[in-house]
Scaffold this motif. Structure first.
Motif, PDB file in Angstrom:
ATOM      1  N   LEU A 115      11.990 -15.939 -13.828  1.00 27.65           N
ATOM      2  CA  LEU A 115      13.294 -15.426 -14.235  1.00 27.65           C
ATOM      3  C   LEU A 115      13.491 -15.556 -15.746  1.00 27.65           C
ATOM      4  O   LEU A 115      14.054 -14.653 -16.389  1.00 27.65           O
ATOM      5  CB  LEU A 115      14.393 -16.173 -13.486  1.00 27.65           C
ATOM      6  CG  LEU A 115      15.842 -15.745 -13.752  1.00 27.65           C
ATOM      7  CD1 LEU A 115      16.029 -14.251 -13.456  1.00 27.65           C
ATOM      8  CD2 LEU A 115      16.804 -16.573 -12.909  1.00 27.65           C
ATOM      9  N   VAL A 116      13.017 -16.646 -16.317  1.00 23.64           N
ATOM     10  CA  VAL A 116      13.102 -16.870 -17.763  1.00 23.64           C
ATOM     11  C   VAL A 116      12.407 -15.738 -18.519  1.00 23.64           C
ATOM     12  O   VAL A 116      12.985 -15.112 -19.423  1.00 23.64           O
ATOM     13  CB  VAL A 116      12.473 -18.222 -18.159  1.00 23.64           C
ATOM     14  CG1 VAL A 116      12.208 -18.280 -19.671  1.00 23.64           C
ATOM     15  CG2 VAL A 116      13.382 -19.371 -17.757  1.00 23.64           C
ATOM     16  N   SER A 127       3.400 -15.504 -14.496  1.00 20.85           N
ATOM     17  CA  SER A 127       4.493 -16.191 -13.802  1.00 20.85           C
ATOM     18  C   SER A 127       4.789 -15.546 -12.454  1.00 20.85           C
ATOM     19  O   SER A 127       4.961 -16.251 -11.443  1.00 20.85           O
ATOM     20  CB  SER A 127       5.750 -16.208 -14.678  1.00 20.85           C
ATOM     21  OG  SER A 127       6.195 -14.902 -14.961  1.00 20.85           O
ATOM     22  N   PHE A 128       4.815 -14.221 -12.402  1.00 24.46           N
ATOM     23  CA  PHE A 128       5.095 -13.553 -11.134  1.00 24.46           C
ATOM     24  C   PHE A 128       3.916 -13.643 -10.170  1.00 24.46           C
ATOM     25  O   PHE A 128       4.116 -13.722  -8.945  1.00 24.46           O
ATOM     26  CB  PHE A 128       5.479 -12.091 -11.372  1.00 24.46           C
ATOM     27  CG  PHE A 128       6.909 -11.912 -11.793  1.00 24.46           C
ATOM     28  CD1 PHE A 128       7.918 -11.866 -10.843  1.00 24.46           C
ATOM     29  CD2 PHE A 128       7.256 -11.825 -13.135  1.00 24.46           C
ATOM     30  CE1 PHE A 128       9.251 -11.723 -11.221  1.00 24.46           C
ATOM     31  CE2 PHE A 128       8.582 -11.686 -13.522  1.00 24.46           C
ATOM     32  CZ  PHE A 128       9.584 -11.635 -12.564  1.00 24.46           C
ATOM     33  N   SER A 129       2.680 -13.645 -10.697  1.00 22.23           N
ATOM     34  CA  SER A 129       1.517 -13.778  -9.819  1.00 22.23           C
ATOM     35  C   SER A 129       1.443 -15.174  -9.209  1.00 22.23           C
ATOM     36  O   SER A 129       1.057 -15.334  -8.038  1.00 22.23           O
ATOM     37  CB  SER A 129       0.222 -13.470 -10.586  1.00 22.23           C
ATOM     38  OG  SER A 129      -0.012 -14.425 -11.608  1.00 22.23           O
ATOM     39  N   LEU A 189      17.869 -21.588 -19.654  1.00 20.89           N
ATOM     40  CA  LEU A 189      17.227 -21.810 -18.361  1.00 20.89           C
ATOM     41  C   LEU A 189      15.846 -22.444 -18.527  1.00 20.89           C
ATOM     42  O   LEU A 189      15.463 -23.320 -17.743  1.00 20.89           O
ATOM     43  CB  LEU A 189      17.111 -20.488 -17.597  1.00 20.89           C
ATOM     44  CG  LEU A 189      16.619 -20.597 -16.152  1.00 20.89           C
ATOM     45  CD1 LEU A 189      17.555 -21.469 -15.318  1.00 20.89           C
ATOM     46  CD2 LEU A 189      16.492 -19.209 -15.521  1.00 20.89           C
ATOM     47  N   GLU A 190      15.117 -22.031 -19.561  1.00 25.28           N
ATOM     48  CA  GLU A 190      13.803 -22.624 -19.795  1.00 25.28           C
ATOM     49  C   GLU A 190      13.915 -24.117 -20.081  1.00 25.28           C
ATOM     50  O   GLU A 190      13.030 -24.898 -19.707  1.00 25.28           O
ATOM     51  CB  GLU A 190      13.096 -21.937 -20.961  1.00 25.28           C
ATOM     52  CG  GLU A 190      11.676 -22.450 -21.164  1.00 25.28           C
ATOM     53  CD  GLU A 190      10.983 -21.841 -22.363  1.00 25.28           C
ATOM     54  OE1 GLU A 190       9.747 -21.989 -22.460  1.00 25.28           O
ATOM     55  OE2 GLU A 190      11.655 -21.234 -23.204  1.00 25.28           O
ATOM     56  N   ALA A 191      15.000 -24.522 -20.726  1.00 26.90           N
ATOM     57  CA  ALA A 191      15.180 -25.930 -21.080  1.00 26.90           C
ATOM     58  C   ALA A 191      15.223 -26.832 -19.850  1.00 26.90           C
ATOM     59  O   ALA A 191      14.804 -27.985 -19.907  1.00 26.90           O
ATOM     60  CB  ALA A 191      16.456 -26.105 -21.907  1.00 26.90           C
ATOM     61  N   VAL A 192      15.721 -26.291 -18.727  1.00 23.07           N
ATOM     62  CA  VAL A 192      15.883 -27.118 -17.520  1.00 23.07           C
ATOM     63  C   VAL A 192      14.978 -26.683 -16.373  1.00 23.07           C
ATOM     64  O   VAL A 192      14.999 -27.286 -15.299  1.00 23.07           O
ATOM     65  CB  VAL A 192      17.354 -27.121 -17.057  1.00 23.07           C
ATOM     66  CG1 VAL A 192      18.248 -27.792 -18.082  1.00 23.07           C
ATOM     67  CG2 VAL A 192      17.849 -25.695 -16.771  1.00 23.07           C
ATOM     68  N   ALA A 193      14.180 -25.635 -16.576  1.00 24.06           N
ATOM     69  CA  ALA A 193      13.344 -25.096 -15.498  1.00 24.06           C
ATOM     70  C   ALA A 193      12.316 -26.095 -14.979  1.00 24.06           C
ATOM     71  O   ALA A 193      11.872 -26.005 -13.831  1.00 24.06           O
ATOM     72  CB  ALA A 193      12.642 -23.824 -15.973  1.00 24.06           C
ATOM     73  N   ILE A 194      11.936 -27.067 -15.794  1.00 24.68           N
ATOM     74  CA  ILE A 194      10.923 -28.038 -15.408  1.00 24.68           C
ATOM     75  C   ILE A 194      11.484 -29.108 -14.468  1.00 24.68           C
ATOM     76  O   ILE A 194      10.715 -29.860 -13.853  1.00 24.68           O
ATOM     77  CB  ILE A 194      10.313 -28.711 -16.665  1.00 24.68           C
ATOM     78  CG1 ILE A 194       9.004 -29.445 -16.331  1.00 24.68           C
ATOM     79  CG2 ILE A 194      11.313 -29.668 -17.301  1.00 24.68           C
ATOM     80  CD1 ILE A 194       7.909 -28.562 -15.810  1.00 24.68           C
TER      81      ILE A 194
END
Length: 215
Positions: free
Chosen positions: A42-43, A71-73, A128-133
């Protein structure tokens, strides 16, 4: 492009290569959070809306395509590949990642560089990338025992952000009027989330023991 930016991009790319190596070669996604991979997909989808309308350089376009496709694969393999999906630890990967999306979107609507659709989506992708992990880190803490490829994947992913912070510092002192508060604040938050993992990863490497996070 300075050395820190290039090193950051290559480290980010290396993290993807390590993860794909694990999935394609070992046919396993054990220890990998599908929730985090969905957030990263999504990011990149939100960030690269300008892929075919705003050309910067061949390097930039290729990197965008690589991160979007990978990412999608990865999400597809973890959800659809018969062998790989059997290794997915659904019981421990229970972080409610959907609750991260709405606050990031609201924040992007409130704090952005320009109130246009593309700029709001760019800010959303940064937040969103900041918290995606987070789902990935929670999964690792729950399972505790971490295989080498999973540990390397998370380490390279965190190292990429550290190198980008160094890139921003370098550009701040070498480029006039280089100020990007949104990226800076989100990048610092993202790096801090890795701090605990970095400590145990380095200690396990230093003592030559298997990486294991405390419960």
């Amino acid at each position: 492009m300075n050395a820190f930016r290039l090193a950051g991009d290559m480290t980010h790319l290396l993290s993807v290569v390590v993860l794909l190596l694990k999935i394609h070669t070992i046919k396993s996604c054990a220890g990998i959070s599908l929730k985090t991979q969905e957030l990263y997909a999504l990011v990149f989808a939100a960030r690269y809306l300008d892929l075919f309308i705003h050309f910067i350089s061949l390097y930039n376009t290729v990197m965008k395509l690589v991160f979007l496709a990978s990412s999608f694969s990865i999400v597809w393999y973890m959800k659809r590949h018969k062998i790989v999906r059997r290794t997915y630890d659904k019981d421990h990967d229970t972080f409610r990642h959907h609750f991260l999306v709405l606050p990031c979107l609201v924040l992007a609507l409130l704090i952005n560089e320009k109130f246009t659709f593309r700029e709001v989506m760019w800010a959303f992708s940064i937040y969103l990338e900041a918290v995606a992990i987070l789902p990935q880190l929670v999964l690792l803490q729950r399972t505790r025992n971490i295989d080498n490829l999973t540990g390397q994947y998370v380490f390279f992913l965190g190292a990429y952000r550290v190198l980008y912070i160094l890139n921003w510092i370098y550009r701040y002192f070498t480029e006039p009027h280089f100020v990007h508060w949104i990226s800076w604040m989100a990048g610092i938050v993202q790096t801090l989330l890795y701090a605990d993992f970095f400590y145990y990863y380095i200690m396990s490497w230093k003592n030559n023991v298997k990486l294991e996070l405390p419960a």
